[in-house]
Design an enzyme around this catalytic site. Sequence first.
Site, PDB file in Angstrom:
ATOM      1  N   GLN A  47     -10.037  -4.053  -3.434  1.00  0.00           N
ATOM      2  CA  GLN A  47     -11.355  -3.635  -2.940  1.00  0.00           C
ATOM      3  C   GLN A  47     -12.443  -3.999  -3.956  1.00  0.00           C
ATOM      4  O   GLN A  47     -13.530  -4.435  -3.593  1.00  0.00           O
ATOM      5  CB  GLN A  47     -11.362  -2.117  -2.695  1.00  0.00           C
ATOM      6  N   ARG A  99     -13.546  -8.618   1.844  1.00  0.00           N
ATOM      7  CA  ARG A  99     -12.127  -8.375   1.583  1.00  0.00           C
ATOM      8  C   ARG A  99     -11.321  -9.629   1.940  1.00  0.00           C
ATOM      9  O   ARG A  99     -10.400 -10.017   1.229  1.00  0.00           O
ATOM     10  CB  ARG A  99     -11.637  -7.180   2.417  1.00  0.00           C
ATOM     11  N   ASP A 104     -17.102   7.283  -2.048  1.00  0.00           N
ATOM     12  CA  ASP A 104     -15.864   7.096  -1.284  1.00  0.00           C
ATOM     13  C   ASP A 104     -15.533   8.445  -0.650  1.00  0.00           C
ATOM     14  O   ASP A 104     -16.117   9.475  -1.021  1.00  0.00           O
ATOM     15  CB  ASP A 104     -14.744   6.626  -2.243  1.00  0.00           C
ATOM     16  N   CYS A 164     -16.555   1.376   0.347  1.00  0.00           N
ATOM     17  CA  CYS A 164     -15.355   0.599   0.665  1.00  0.00           C
ATOM     18  C   CYS A 164     -14.915   0.782   2.113  1.00  0.00           C
ATOM     19  O   CYS A 164     -14.183  -0.046   2.648  1.00  0.00           O
ATOM     20  CB  CYS A 164     -14.224   0.964  -0.294  1.00  0.00           C
ATOM     21  N   ARG A 220       0.880  -1.175   0.000  1.00  0.00           N
ATOM     22  CA  ARG A 220       0.000   0.000   0.000  1.00  0.00           C
ATOM     23  C   ARG A 220       0.911   1.215   0.000  1.00  0.00           C
ATOM     24  O   ARG A 220       1.714   1.402   0.913  1.00  0.00           O
ATOM     25  CB  ARG A 220      -0.916  -0.002   1.226  1.00  0.00           C
ATOM     26  N   HIS A 251      -7.305   0.814  -6.516  1.00  0.00           N
ATOM     27  CA  HIS A 251      -7.535  -0.034  -5.328  1.00  0.00           C
ATOM     28  C   HIS A 251      -8.209  -1.337  -5.782  1.00  0.00           C
ATOM     29  O   HIS A 251      -9.358  -1.602  -5.436  1.00  0.00           O
ATOM     30  CB  HIS A 251      -8.399   0.729  -4.318  1.00  0.00           C
TER      31      HIS A 251
HETATM   32  N1  NVA Z   1      -9.828   6.732  -1.660  1.00  0.00           N
HETATM   33  C1  NVA Z   1      -9.517   6.271  -0.329  1.00  0.00           C
HETATM   34  C2  NVA Z   1      -9.780   4.788  -0.206  1.00  0.00           C
HETATM   35  C3  NVA Z   1      -9.584   4.246   1.180  1.00  0.00           C
HETATM   36  C4  NVA Z   1      -9.785   2.779   1.253  1.00  0.00           C
HETATM   37  C5  NVA Z   1      -8.062   6.590  -0.007  1.00  0.00           C
HETATM   38  O1  NVA Z   1      -7.209   6.407  -0.876  1.00  0.00           O
HETATM   39  O2  NVA Z   1      -7.796   7.036   1.114  1.00  0.00           O
HETATM   40  N1   CP Z   2     -11.276  -0.144   2.224  1.00  0.00           N
HETATM   41  C1   CP Z   2     -10.018  -0.207   2.676  1.00  0.00           C
HETATM   42  O1   CP Z   2      -9.057  -0.486   1.948  1.00  0.00           O
HETATM   43  O2   CP Z   2      -9.882   0.001   4.011  1.00  0.00           O
HETATM   44  P1   CP Z   2      -8.532   0.219   4.812  1.00  0.00           P
HETATM   45  O3   CP Z   2      -7.964   1.543   4.400  1.00  0.00           O
HETATM   46  O4   CP Z   2      -8.968   0.196   6.244  1.00  0.00           O
HETATM   47  O5   CP Z   2      -7.581  -0.895   4.523  1.00  0.00           O
END
Ligand code: NVA
Ligand code: CP
Length: 307
Positions: A132, A291, A223, A263, A102, A129
């Site tokens: 997800q 997930r 989101d 998500c 990540r 992502h």
């Molecule tokens: N768009 C959000 C998704 C979190 C799972 C982010 O990147 O923070």
């Molecule tokens: N939806 C998602 O990826 O959640 P986290 O940021 O908690 O991993």
Amino acid sequence: MRHFLTLKDFRKEEILEIINIAIDIKKDLRAGVYKKQLENQTLAMIFEKSSTRTRVSFETGMFQLGGHALFLSNRDIHLGRGEPISDTAKVISSMCDMVMIRTFEHSMIEEFAANSRVPVINGLTDSYHPVQLLADYLTMIEYGINEKAVVAYVGDGNNMTHSWMFLAAKMGFSLRIATPKGYEVDSAVLEEALEIAKLSGAKITVMNDPAEAIKDATIVTTDTWASMGQEDEKEKRIKAFKGYMIDNKKMNLATKNAKFLHCLPAYRGQEVSEEIMDTHSEIIFNEAENRLHAQKGLMVWLDKQRA
Ligand code: NVA
Ligand code: CP
């Protein structure tokens, strides 16, 4: 050997193979059956951003498959102190069987994958992502939603939106995206998705009006307005996204039994109202649980692709 960096690189049949493994794995888990399909394997998990779901689901999933997961935050490994990505990839992939990352820039994960001897999984970048969306598609299937789905995404044109575009383009369902002006999806990603959509017949459209996107939709989703790394823009974004919150009034424009997906993490009172979160909590938390199952399916599938 395959990596899982974006859904763009996967055929519809392959996505369905992963989902089908996930469905079996979920059934097994419900019956108390744990097949040690990744026994003795190690998953390295590099986190340069926060996470609740991604970390817990990958770590738990790997354990349930008979393997082990290592949590590596960039505060703890030398990557965060300037050790090159390519050296890090060579070292970690010489000891571990799979890597989940990540991070911020998508190019980081591409560079890591190019130097890795083992499959690399995208656990979220600024651009995509995809894990997800595997869970979201599993959820859609469980609720009987198929290629005829009309998905309305209302909010920021971000990593989630880009991954929804590739999922729709591959699987062949309709996707309508409503973003405020200045927060549109990346035009290059849109072009790629539209090109892929020609093969599947998916209809992907972008607009600025949430009502136009939601009208008669079968799924509504959104989101956060300020993704990880955009914390400084939060106040500005709250102003720019005024009128984009999914509330009962907007949800009523969708079909009668329309579902709402998120998500998570959700910001009640911003992209979604408290009441929508409450009314749709069953599917939302099933989506989150998925997930675990979807990613176990993915890891088992990736393991099978090794030469
Ligand atoms: N768009 C959000 C998704 C979190 C799972 C982010 O990147 O923070
Ligand atoms: N939806 C998602 O990826 O959640 P986290 O940021 O908690 O991993």
